[in-house]
Design an enzyme around this catalytic site. Structure first.
Site, PDB file in Angstrom:
ATOM      1  CB  SER A 155      -2.868   8.203   3.923  1.00  0.00           C
ATOM      2  OG  SER A 155      -3.345   8.853   2.761  1.00  0.00           O
ATOM      3  CE  LYS A 166     -10.488  -5.310   2.982  1.00  0.00           C
ATOM      4  NZ  LYS A 166     -11.474  -4.366   2.428  1.00  0.00           N
ATOM      5  CB  CYS A 218      -0.923   0.010   1.218  1.00  0.00           C
ATOM      6  SG  CYS A 218      -1.957   1.485   1.321  1.00  0.00           S
TER       7      CYS A 218
END
Length: 227
Positions: free
Chosen positions: A64, A38, A11
């Site tokens: 982010s 997940k 990522c």
């Protein structure tokens, strides 16, 4: 140590947070998860089901951009400029970096040759815009490493693998961009934001997309075997 980063090995948005904390000299723990499987505890702290997630004393922050701003407000060694106007401009270029990542995802993900070629042209145009924006370097704003650099370090990392597949001309005739890329590649915080096997992991990921780019990889001698 109170900071914990929930991550995925590939990522680029996770890398932003890692680079920021490393530049600030902040200790943190990191846990990689499989986004295809997940865990429930991750879904409980990530409403969008995406990485990164930063946990500080059992309180979690997702996305982010929010993580970067939180780190700026709570940790030493700011990476944003002190001038409000310049800081706002940098935030705009961070969003520009996110749009480049979206175009990169389209570049490696599409099965359609025409869409692929359109993405190549879009990326060329965006890096041409960056070429006109950059000064003498070595970083985005000169000698000071900023959050814009933290965003583009992961962007350029993709091209280390793309360059092994073919010459797409995306960064061609852009000397300032190339110099910036080299400076970010050499930065320890950028290097440490991924594991040593990142290139092999990315190669395998790209092959599995069964996209137009995947076909070009297969046409390369030994393409299925990797780098």
């Amino acid at each position: 140590m109170t900071l914990h980063l929930t991550s995925h090995a590939l990522c680029p948005y996770v890398q932003r947070a890692s680079i920021s904390m490393t530049e600030k000299g902040v200790a943190f723990e990191r846990t990689d998860i499989d986004l295809a499987n997940k865990p429930d505890w991750f879904l409980a702290i990530s409403p969008l089901g995406k990485t990164p997630v930063l946990t500080d004393n059992d309180q979690s922050i997702f996305e982010s951009s929010a993580i970067l701003e939180y780190l700026e407000e709570t940790q030493p060694h700011p990476l944003h400029p002190s001038d409000p106007l310049l800081r706002a401009q940098h935030r705009g270029w961070i969003e520009f970096g996110s749009s480049v990542l979206n175009d990169i995802a389209g570049f490696y993900g599409t099965k359609d040759k025409d869409v692929f070629e359109a993405k190549v042209e879009t990326l060329r145009a965006k890096f041409s815009q960056l070429e006109t924006q950059l000064g003498e370097g070595p970083y985005f704003e000169g000698s000071a490493f900023s959050l814009v650099d933290a965003v583009f370090g992961p962007v350029f990392r993709y091209f280390d693998v793309f360059d092994q597949i073919g010459d797409f001309g995306i960064l061609t005739d852009k000397p300032k961009v190339q110099s910036w890329r080299a400076a970010l590649t050499a930065r320890p915080s950028v290097q440490s934001a991924v594991s040593a096997d990142y290139p092999e992991l990315l190669w395998a990921f790209l092959l599995k997309r069964q996209s137009h780019l995947s076909g070009l990889m297969m046409d390369r001698p030994g393409g299925e075997a990797g780098l």
